[in-house]
Design a protein around this motif. Sequence first.
Motif, mmCIF file in Angstrom:
data_model
loop_
_atom_site.group_PDB
_atom_site.id
_atom_site.type_symbol
_atom_site.label_atom_id
_atom_site.label_comp_id
_atom_site.label_asym_id
_atom_site.label_seq_id
_atom_site.Cartn_x
_atom_site.Cartn_y
_atom_site.Cartn_z
ATOM 1 N N THR A 86 0.837 -1.196 0.000
ATOM 2 C CA THR A 86 0.000 0.000 0.000
ATOM 3 C C THR A 86 0.871 1.245 0.000
ATOM 4 N N SER A 87 0.327 2.326 -0.506
ATOM 5 C CA SER A 87 1.050 3.599 -0.505
ATOM 6 C C SER A 87 1.405 3.974 0.925
ATOM 7 N N PRO A 88 2.656 4.416 1.141
ATOM 8 C CA PRO A 88 3.054 4.808 2.488
ATOM 9 C C PRO A 88 2.221 5.982 3.012
ATOM 10 N N VAL A 89 1.749 5.831 4.243
ATOM 11 C CA VAL A 89 0.979 6.884 4.909
ATOM 12 C C VAL A 89 1.478 6.969 6.351
ATOM 13 N N GLY A 90 1.852 8.163 6.781
ATOM 14 C CA GLY A 90 2.257 8.362 8.175
ATOM 15 C C GLY A 90 3.387 7.454 8.623
ATOM 16 N N GLY A 91 4.314 7.127 7.732
ATOM 17 C CA GLY A 91 5.443 6.289 8.103
ATOM 18 C C GLY A 91 5.163 4.802 8.085
ATOM 19 N N GLY A 92 3.980 4.407 7.588
ATOM 20 C CA GLY A 92 3.646 2.988 7.553
ATOM 21 C C GLY A 92 3.093 2.550 6.209
ATOM 22 N N ALA A 93 3.203 1.269 5.948
ATOM 23 C CA ALA A 93 2.650 0.670 4.733
ATOM 24 C C ALA A 93 2.245 -0.761 5.073
#
Length: 169
Positions: A86-93
């Motif tokens: 998944t696209s990285p969001v908030g430092g997570g994927a």
Amino acid sequence: MSTPSPIAVDRRPGRDLAPAAAEGLAGLLADYHLQTQAEKGEAVAGVTELPDRYRSEITDPRSAFRDDLVLLASCGGTPAGCLVVTSPVGGGAEVKRLWTAPKFRGVGVASRLIGAALAYTDEHGVRTVRLSVWKWRTGAVALYERLGFTVTDPWEARDRLVCMERRTA
């Protein structure tokens, strides 16, 4: 004894999949979802009987994974495995849909896909990579553990689903 073809891994956003790649991905996803349904004790006769969310991934993977990274492994030009990040969001994927076609198991396809996914997340500053895996897929759980993933509190309340994550330093 013949030498196995090298494993090639192509990585690109879902929206950028070429028609042949989208078709190969659709076939791998169909096998993945049909096998998973059977393993859950909810076997269906074909793709048309899968739940909508899974069927849409198969019928239009470019839209389903539009902004996600799609990794496709091939051996000798034949689709061998897939994985979605998944696209990285908030430092997570999140890693999803790891699947190796049965005839390519045992030659390192899954390891190459996970390695490519982790390289991508490292390149994009992702600090936490998470995934979920069915408890009965013990080989996959063991692979994830070898690569530094640990079991964590579940974010999905589905029976027999193991949630794991890997944090970078």
